[in-house]
Design a protein around this motif. Structure first.
Motif, PDB file in Angstrom:
ATOM      1  N   MET A   1     -35.954  -7.512   4.956  1.00 19.64           N
ATOM      2  CA  MET A   1     -35.645  -7.911   6.319  1.00 19.64           C
ATOM      3  C   MET A   1     -34.430  -8.836   6.297  1.00 19.64           C
ATOM      4  N   ALA A   2     -33.527  -8.622   7.210  1.00 18.32           N
ATOM      5  CA  ALA A   2     -32.313  -9.426   7.281  1.00 18.32           C
ATOM      6  C   ALA A   2     -32.622 -10.839   7.756  1.00 18.32           C
ATOM      7  N   LYS A   3     -31.847 -11.795   7.245  1.00 17.82           N
ATOM      8  CA  LYS A   3     -32.005 -13.189   7.651  1.00 17.82           C
ATOM      9  C   LYS A   3     -31.512 -13.353   9.086  1.00 17.82           C
ATOM     10  N   VAL A   4     -32.273 -14.084   9.854  1.00 20.57           N
ATOM     11  CA  VAL A   4     -31.948 -14.326  11.254  1.00 20.57           C
ATOM     12  C   VAL A   4     -31.629 -15.805  11.414  1.00 20.57           C
ATOM     13  N   SER A   5     -30.622 -16.116  12.188  1.00 19.73           N
ATOM     14  CA  SER A   5     -30.259 -17.499  12.450  1.00 19.73           C
ATOM     15  C   SER A   5     -31.182 -18.092  13.512  1.00 19.73           C
ATOM     16  N   GLY A   6     -31.854 -19.184  13.154  1.00 19.92           N
ATOM     17  CA  GLY A   6     -32.688 -19.873  14.128  1.00 19.92           C
ATOM     18  C   GLY A   6     -31.887 -20.341  15.324  1.00 19.92           C
ATOM     19  N   THR A   7     -30.639 -20.732  15.068  1.00 20.42           N
ATOM     20  CA  THR A   7     -29.755 -21.170  16.150  1.00 20.42           C
ATOM     21  C   THR A   7     -29.536 -20.044  17.151  1.00 20.42           C
ATOM     22  N   ALA A   8     -29.181 -18.856  16.644  1.00 18.30           N
ATOM     23  CA  ALA A   8     -28.909 -17.717  17.526  1.00 18.30           C
ATOM     24  C   ALA A   8     -30.159 -17.291  18.290  1.00 18.30           C
ATOM     25  N   VAL A   9     -31.296 -17.322  17.619  1.00 15.96           N
ATOM     26  CA  VAL A   9     -32.549 -16.931  18.283  1.00 15.96           C
ATOM     27  C   VAL A   9     -32.891 -17.919  19.394  1.00 15.96           C
ATOM     28  N   ALA A  10     -32.712 -19.204  19.137  1.00 16.30           N
ATOM     29  CA  ALA A  10     -33.021 -20.220  20.153  1.00 16.30           C
ATOM     30  C   ALA A  10     -32.113 -20.076  21.373  1.00 16.30           C
ATOM     31  N   VAL A  11     -30.830 -19.900  21.126  1.00 18.05           N
ATOM     32  CA  VAL A  11     -29.894 -19.720  22.244  1.00 18.05           C
ATOM     33  C   VAL A  11     -30.255 -18.452  23.016  1.00 18.05           C
TER      34      VAL A  11
END
Length: 101
Positions: A1-11
């Motif tokens: 599974m690809a790494k997801v940015s917590g920052t991008a998900v929150a925004v």
């Protein structure tokens, strides 16, 4: 599974949650988007910076959501949402930037 940015998900959760609520005229549906994104972001923050950071950033996420409502009365809905999303993004970046690979 690809790494997801917590920052991008929150925004995405803050902006997307409001967008879904507004365009579907179903606030609970927007809340589902907001909560799901918050859960994913919290998981990513914990993996990136630890439990303490994740708890703090999740608190900031919830506070941003709550704070966007009174702010919207002063500056408008979309500017408020973008403003609080930017604040969460900045906080997330500041806390997790050293752990980015």
């Amino acid at each position: 599974m690809a790494k997801v940015s917590g920052t991008a998900v929150a925004v995405g959760g803050l902006v997307g949650g409001y967008g879904v609520a507004r365009w579907t005229e179903r606030r609970p549906l927007g809340g589902v988007v907001l909560a799901a994104a918050g859960a994913v972001a919290a998981r990513e923050w914990r993996q990136a910076a630890g439990t303490r950071a994740a708890v703090g950033l999740t608190g900031a996420y919830v506070a941003a959501f709550a704070g966007s409502h009174p702010l919207a009365k002063k500056v408008g809905a979309w500017p408020s949402v973008f403003g609080v999303a930017g604040a969460v993004a900045l906080a997330s970046w500041a806390v997790t930037r050293d752990s980015a690979a």
